[in-house]
Design an enzyme around this catalytic site. Sequence first.
Site, PDB file in Angstrom:
ATOM      1  N   ARG A   1     -18.910   3.689  23.524  1.00  8.79           N
ATOM      2  CA  ARG A   1     -18.692   2.660  22.369  1.00  8.79           C
ATOM      3  C   ARG A   1     -20.045   1.418  22.763  1.00  8.79           C
ATOM      4  O   ARG A   1     -20.803   1.645  20.792  1.00  8.79           O
ATOM      5  CB  ARG A   1     -17.263   2.235  21.987  1.00  8.79           C
ATOM      6  CG  ARG A   1     -16.124   3.005  21.444  1.00  8.79           C
ATOM      7  CD  ARG A   1     -16.219   3.390  20.400  1.00  8.79           C
ATOM      8  NE  ARG A   1     -16.331   2.486  19.617  1.00  8.79           N
ATOM      9  CZ  ARG A   1     -16.176   2.697  18.634  1.00  8.79           C
ATOM     10  NH1 ARG A   1     -15.858   3.862  17.875  1.00  8.79           N
ATOM     11  NH2 ARG A   1     -15.260   1.717  17.599  1.00  8.79           N
TER      12      ARG A   1
ATOM     13  N   ARG B   1     -26.491   4.632  17.455  1.00 12.87           N
ATOM     14  CA  ARG B   1     -26.876   4.369  16.111  1.00 12.87           C
ATOM     15  C   ARG B   1     -28.555   3.852  16.411  1.00 12.87           C
ATOM     16  O   ARG B   1     -29.002   4.418  14.854  1.00 12.87           O
ATOM     17  CB  ARG B   1     -25.437   4.401  15.211  1.00 12.87           C
ATOM     18  CG  ARG B   1     -24.888   5.434  15.988  1.00 12.87           C
ATOM     19  CD  ARG B   1     -23.438   4.763  15.562  1.00 12.87           C
ATOM     20  NE  ARG B   1     -22.260   5.084  15.218  1.00 12.87           N
ATOM     21  CZ  ARG B   1     -20.611   5.052  14.972  1.00 12.87           C
ATOM     22  NH1 ARG B   1     -20.337   4.247  15.599  1.00 12.87           N
ATOM     23  NH2 ARG B   1     -19.716   6.293  15.122  1.00 12.87           N
TER      24      ARG B   1
ATOM     25  N   HIS C   1     -19.409  10.612  17.219  1.00 13.35           N
ATOM     26  CA  HIS C   1     -18.315   9.952  17.205  1.00 13.35           C
ATOM     27  C   HIS C   1     -18.098  10.067  18.518  1.00 13.35           C
ATOM     28  O   HIS C   1     -18.404  10.459  19.173  1.00 13.35           O
ATOM     29  CB  HIS C   1     -17.210  10.795  16.674  1.00 13.35           C
ATOM     30  CG  HIS C   1     -15.489  10.404  17.045  1.00 13.35           C
ATOM     31  ND1 HIS C   1     -15.046   9.255  16.004  1.00 13.35           N
ATOM     32  CD2 HIS C   1     -15.372  10.653  18.142  1.00 13.35           C
ATOM     33  CE1 HIS C   1     -14.123   9.678  17.440  1.00 13.35           C
ATOM     34  NE2 HIS C   1     -13.182   9.722  17.447  1.00 13.35           N
TER      35      HIS C   1
ATOM     36  N   LYS D   1     -21.827  14.486  16.659  1.00 18.26           N
ATOM     37  CA  LYS D   1     -22.204  15.595  14.669  1.00 18.26           C
ATOM     38  C   LYS D   1     -23.129  16.088  14.260  1.00 18.26           C
ATOM     39  O   LYS D   1     -24.749  16.625  14.928  1.00 18.26           O
ATOM     40  CB  LYS D   1     -21.424  13.912  13.495  1.00 18.26           C
ATOM     41  CG  LYS D   1     -20.676  12.741  14.047  1.00 18.26           C
ATOM     42  CD  LYS D   1     -20.346  11.734  13.245  1.00 18.26           C
ATOM     43  CE  LYS D   1     -19.348  11.111  13.632  1.00 18.26           C
ATOM     44  NZ  LYS D   1     -19.076  10.344  12.256  1.00 18.26           N
TER      45      LYS D   1
ATOM     46  N   ASN E   1     -23.886   9.232  11.082  1.00 23.32           N
ATOM     47  CA  ASN E   1     -24.086   7.946  12.404  1.00 23.32           C
ATOM     48  C   ASN E   1     -24.057   9.009  13.748  1.00 23.32           C
ATOM     49  O   ASN E   1     -23.921   7.964  14.324  1.00 23.32           O
ATOM     50  CB  ASN E   1     -23.540   6.497  11.748  1.00 23.32           C
ATOM     51  CG  ASN E   1     -22.110   6.939  12.241  1.00 23.32           C
ATOM     52  OD1 ASN E   1     -21.603   8.571  11.735  1.00 23.32           O
ATOM     53  ND2 ASN E   1     -21.125   6.252  11.943  1.00 23.32           N
TER      54      ASN E   1
ATOM     55  N   THR F   1     -21.098   1.527  13.441  1.00 28.08           N
ATOM     56  CA  THR F   1     -20.808   2.177  12.233  1.00 28.08           C
ATOM     57  C   THR F   1     -22.059   2.516  11.726  1.00 28.08           C
ATOM     58  O   THR F   1     -22.074   3.504  11.474  1.00 28.08           O
ATOM     59  CB  THR F   1     -19.205   2.168  11.360  1.00 28.08           C
ATOM     60  OG1 THR F   1     -18.089   2.261  12.885  1.00 28.08           O
ATOM     61  CG2 THR F   1     -19.380   3.673  10.699  1.00 28.08           C
TER      62      THR F   1
ATOM     63  N   GLU G   1      -7.541  12.118  21.664  1.00 23.11           N
ATOM     64  CA  GLU G   1      -8.447  12.720  21.011  1.00 23.11           C
ATOM     65  C   GLU G   1      -9.091  13.774  21.639  1.00 23.11           C
ATOM     66  O   GLU G   1      -9.527  14.965  20.861  1.00 23.11           O
ATOM     67  CB  GLU G   1      -9.716  11.649  20.675  1.00 23.11           C
ATOM     68  CG  GLU G   1      -8.838  10.895  19.518  1.00 23.11           C
ATOM     69  CD  GLU G   1     -10.385   9.914  18.909  1.00 23.11           C
ATOM     70  OE1 GLU G   1     -10.318   9.310  17.679  1.00 23.11           O
ATOM     71  OE2 GLU G   1     -11.096  10.001  20.173  1.00 23.11           O
TER      72      GLU G   1
ATOM     73  N   TYR H   1      -8.968  12.258  11.264  1.00 20.31           N
ATOM     74  CA  TYR H   1      -9.879  10.642  10.436  1.00 20.31           C
ATOM     75  C   TYR H   1      -8.719  10.145   9.339  1.00 20.31           C
ATOM     76  O   TYR H   1      -9.327   9.872   8.350  1.00 20.31           O
ATOM     77  CB  TYR H   1     -11.026  11.398   9.361  1.00 20.31           C
ATOM     78  CG  TYR H   1     -12.596  11.391  10.682  1.00 20.31           C
ATOM     79  CD1 TYR H   1     -13.014  11.099  10.638  1.00 20.31           C
ATOM     80  CD2 TYR H   1     -13.593  12.464  10.355  1.00 20.31           C
ATOM     81  CE1 TYR H   1     -13.702  10.311  11.598  1.00 20.31           C
ATOM     82  CE2 TYR H   1     -14.419  12.998  11.007  1.00 20.31           C
ATOM     83  CZ  TYR H   1     -14.604  11.685  11.598  1.00 20.31           C
ATOM     84  OH  TYR H   1     -15.764  11.395  12.804  1.00 20.31           O
TER      85      TYR H   1
ATOM     86  N   PHE I   1     -14.189   8.254   0.447  1.00 18.03           N
ATOM     87  CA  PHE I   1     -15.566   8.931   0.944  1.00 18.03           C
ATOM     88  C   PHE I   1     -14.526   9.979   2.249  1.00 18.03           C
ATOM     89  O   PHE I   1     -15.028  10.291   2.785  1.00 18.03           O
ATOM     90  CB  PHE I   1     -16.436   8.449   1.663  1.00 18.03           C
ATOM     91  CG  PHE I   1     -16.010   6.822   2.911  1.00 18.03           C
ATOM     92  CD1 PHE I   1     -15.367   6.811   4.110  1.00 18.03           C
ATOM     93  CD2 PHE I   1     -15.754   5.971   2.422  1.00 18.03           C
ATOM     94  CE1 PHE I   1     -14.446   6.493   4.511  1.00 18.03           C
ATOM     95  CE2 PHE I   1     -14.933   5.247   4.165  1.00 18.03           C
ATOM     96  CZ  PHE I   1     -14.682   4.619   4.853  1.00 18.03           C
TER      97      PHE I   1
HETATM   98  P1  ADP Z   1     -16.108   4.743  13.830  1.00 19.21           P
HETATM   99  O1  ADP Z   1     -16.879   6.382  13.892  1.00 19.21           O
HETATM  100  O2  ADP Z   1     -17.391   4.319  14.046  1.00 19.21           O
HETATM  101  O3  ADP Z   1     -15.393   4.809  15.019  1.00 19.21           O
HETATM  102  P2  ADP Z   1     -14.682   4.685  11.476  1.00 19.21           P
HETATM  103  O4  ADP Z   1     -13.742   4.674  12.734  1.00 19.21           O
HETATM  104  O5  ADP Z   1     -14.372   3.727  11.136  1.00 19.21           O
HETATM  105  O6  ADP Z   1     -15.953   4.685  12.434  1.00 19.21           O
HETATM  106  O7  ADP Z   1     -14.677   5.487  10.400  1.00 19.21           O
HETATM  107  C1  ADP Z   1     -15.390   7.450  10.746  1.00 19.21           C
HETATM  108  C2  ADP Z   1     -16.732   7.729  10.245  1.00 19.21           C
HETATM  109  O8  ADP Z   1     -16.363   7.944   8.958  1.00 19.21           O
HETATM  110  C3  ADP Z   1     -17.858   6.805  10.836  1.00 19.21           C
HETATM  111  O9  ADP Z   1     -18.439   7.311  11.750  1.00 19.21           O
HETATM  112  C4  ADP Z   1     -18.937   7.448   9.536  1.00 19.21           C
HETATM  113  O10 ADP Z   1     -19.431   8.717   9.903  1.00 19.21           O
HETATM  114  C5  ADP Z   1     -17.919   7.643   8.392  1.00 19.21           C
HETATM  115  N1  ADP Z   1     -17.525   6.446   7.837  1.00 19.21           N
HETATM  116  C6  ADP Z   1     -17.161   5.478   8.083  1.00 19.21           C
HETATM  117  N2  ADP Z   1     -16.868   4.012   6.968  1.00 19.21           N
HETATM  118  C7  ADP Z   1     -17.610   4.911   6.400  1.00 19.21           C
HETATM  119  C8  ADP Z   1     -18.389   4.270   4.977  1.00 19.21           C
HETATM  120  N3  ADP Z   1     -17.900   2.956   4.244  1.00 19.21           N
HETATM  121  N4  ADP Z   1     -18.901   4.982   4.279  1.00 19.21           N
HETATM  122  C9  ADP Z   1     -19.436   6.540   4.545  1.00 19.21           C
HETATM  123  N5  ADP Z   1     -18.517   6.882   6.292  1.00 19.21           N
HETATM  124  C10 ADP Z   1     -17.718   6.519   6.707  1.00 19.21           C
END
Ligand code: ADP
Length: 154
Positions: free
Chosen positions: A86, A103, A116, A10, A113, A92, A127, A50, A58
Amino acid sequence: MLDRTLVILKPSAIQRGLIGEIIRRFERKGLLLAGLKMVWLNDEILSEHYAHLKEKPFFQRVKDSMRVCPVIVCCWKGKDAAQVVRTLTGITNSREALPGTIRGDFSMSMQENILHASDSPETAVVELQRFFNEDELFDYNMSLISNLYANNEI
Ligand code: ADP
């Protein structure tokens, strides 16, 4: 049988100079790099990527944070690749991610973070199609394969 999975470095990784460090960790683990490119994502592809977050407050902010600069998309190959990646990535919320994970070691943020990573082999297939053309993903022999796995594992 080796699987493929998607990782996106990212903007938080690019801006903080972590590209080499992250790639080194996946290589060191024994994953095979099967594709890699820099791309500046747009809102359309991020809305698709997303889509599971579209009701979240958000949603737009997360998408915008992915467009502040180009990202690096990469494909890693290995047995149980999605799960392995993962695990190396961490959860996350980086503040709670375990030390030793990417992370956990490099981020203080839920949103920023660093990377992805596809959450399952099925998601990885979808994906990878989203971010790569098939001719950008490479199949080649890993000469050290017999040092990475037992015969009955692959
Ligand atoms: P992951 O990337 O760990 O698979 P998710 O698919 O739930 O997690 O979310 C995608 C991305 O959205 C996260 O990596 C993070 O950058 C962002 N994100 C998720 N939850 C939040 C939150 N509560 N506040 C801000 N950003 C978030």
